[in-house]
Design a protein around this motif. Sequence first.
Motif, PDB file in Angstrom:
ATOM      1  N   TRP A   1       0.822  -1.206   0.000  1.00 44.22           N
ATOM      2  CA  TRP A   1       0.000   0.000   0.000  1.00 44.22           C
ATOM      3  C   TRP A   1       0.860   1.262   0.000  1.00 44.22           C
ATOM      4  O   TRP A   1       0.599   2.205  -0.747  1.00 44.22           O
ATOM      5  CB  TRP A   1      -0.942   0.002   1.192  1.00 44.22           C
TER       6      TRP A   1
ATOM      7  N   SER B   1      -2.650   6.299  -3.651  1.00 49.12           N
ATOM      8  CA  SER B   1      -3.061   5.737  -2.366  1.00 49.12           C
ATOM      9  C   SER B   1      -3.787   6.759  -1.493  1.00 49.12           C
ATOM     10  O   SER B   1      -4.774   6.428  -0.818  1.00 49.12           O
ATOM     11  CB  SER B   1      -1.849   5.172  -1.617  1.00 49.12           C
TER      12      SER B   1
ATOM     13  N   ALA C   1      -7.612   6.290  -0.157  1.00 48.99           N
ATOM     14  CA  ALA C   1      -7.926   6.265   1.265  1.00 48.99           C
ATOM     15  C   ALA C   1      -8.932   7.352   1.610  1.00 48.99           C
ATOM     16  O   ALA C   1      -9.862   7.141   2.413  1.00 48.99           O
ATOM     17  CB  ALA C   1      -6.657   6.450   2.087  1.00 48.99           C
TER      18      ALA C   1
ATOM     19  N   SER D   1     -12.467   6.278   0.511  1.00 52.00           N
ATOM     20  CA  SER D   1     -13.064   5.294   1.424  1.00 52.00           C
ATOM     21  C   SER D   1     -13.570   5.963   2.697  1.00 52.00           C
ATOM     22  O   SER D   1     -14.643   5.636   3.205  1.00 52.00           O
ATOM     23  CB  SER D   1     -12.042   4.206   1.785  1.00 52.00           C
ATOM     24  N   HIS D   2     -12.799   6.920   3.188  1.00 55.04           N
ATOM     25  CA  HIS D   2     -13.181   7.596   4.434  1.00 55.04           C
ATOM     26  C   HIS D   2     -14.374   8.524   4.224  1.00 55.04           C
ATOM     27  O   HIS D   2     -15.320   8.536   5.031  1.00 55.04           O
ATOM     28  CB  HIS D   2     -11.986   8.379   4.975  1.00 55.04           C
TER      29      HIS D   2
ATOM     30  N   GLY E   1     -10.546   4.675  10.021  1.00 55.01           N
ATOM     31  CA  GLY E   1      -9.123   4.473   9.827  1.00 55.01           C
ATOM     32  C   GLY E   1      -8.527   3.649  10.948  1.00 55.01           C
ATOM     33  O   GLY E   1      -9.215   3.235  11.879  1.00 55.01           O
TER      34      GLY E   1
ATOM     35  N   ARG F   1     -14.374  -1.094   9.126  1.00 55.08           N
ATOM     36  CA  ARG F   1     -13.856  -0.756   7.803  1.00 55.08           C
ATOM     37  C   ARG F   1     -14.933  -0.944   6.743  1.00 55.08           C
ATOM     38  O   ARG F   1     -15.663  -1.931   6.735  1.00 55.08           O
ATOM     39  CB  ARG F   1     -12.649  -1.649   7.480  1.00 55.08           C
TER      40      ARG F   1
ATOM     41  N   ASP G   1     -14.453  -0.573   2.843  1.00 55.93           N
ATOM     42  CA  ASP G   1     -13.688  -0.286   1.629  1.00 55.93           C
ATOM     43  C   ASP G   1     -13.787  -1.476   0.685  1.00 55.93           C
ATOM     44  O   ASP G   1     -14.737  -1.578  -0.085  1.00 55.93           O
ATOM     45  CB  ASP G   1     -12.241   0.097   1.949  1.00 55.93           C
TER      46      ASP G   1
END
Length: 237
Positions: A49, A56, A60, A63-64, A71, A82, A84
């Motif tokens: 990652w 990346s 991220a 997704s957040h 996280g 999570r 994602d």
Amino acid sequence: MSDQPIMTNSLPLLISFSGIDGAGKSTQIERLCASLNDSGLSVLRLEFWNDVVAFSGMRAGFSHKFLHSEGGVGAPDKPVQRNDKNTQSWYLNLSRSILYFFDAINLQRVFNRVSKSGAQVIVFDRFIYDQLATLPVQSAWAAAYVRMVLKIAPKPDVAYVLDAMPEAARARKPEYPVDFLYKYRRSYLQLCDMAGLTLIDPMPKDDVHEAIKSKLAKYGVLQQHQQRPTLAQLTSI
């Protein structure tokens, strides 16, 4: 008997670790790297990652913000929710397929670069297989896509998949629902057949470590040397 490991290839030995979250990859990577260092080998450890994945930060952030994924890393006393790779839809899988293609290209670039680093062994914490396992590889389109990406990405000399029962993995690293981990595990098992990966069955930690080392025997690393006597043993003679 010589204490120097036998390395017959001028290129570094490439090793990767894959598996569902909570399978014990980090623990086994730490132990293997320590064993390799003790054998006199120079080791470079990379995280897929952080060192390979394209965009990346953007991924991220998506997704957040849009999938409301928490996280951090889950722990038995501090679960993390999570959202994602476990969130599945046709448009997300399409987006992932595009991104994974860039990951595969970037992986080749990274490998070309680190091959000149002077390290004798390169160990990847996750690999392109972990990306592909998030896709519905049981479907015809995903299977065809996986085969295409596998032709682009470099293949490790040894690609480990650490198998784990989803309930046990979830207990160690509470981040994803158990039903998703079952689907995720099936994808890894199918990828083992498609890509010729080395599957390590669920076992106690010490047994897993020994199984990992035994697979490296043909490369001449981690040879079993005669144990040197300690100072106390020498003085007692």
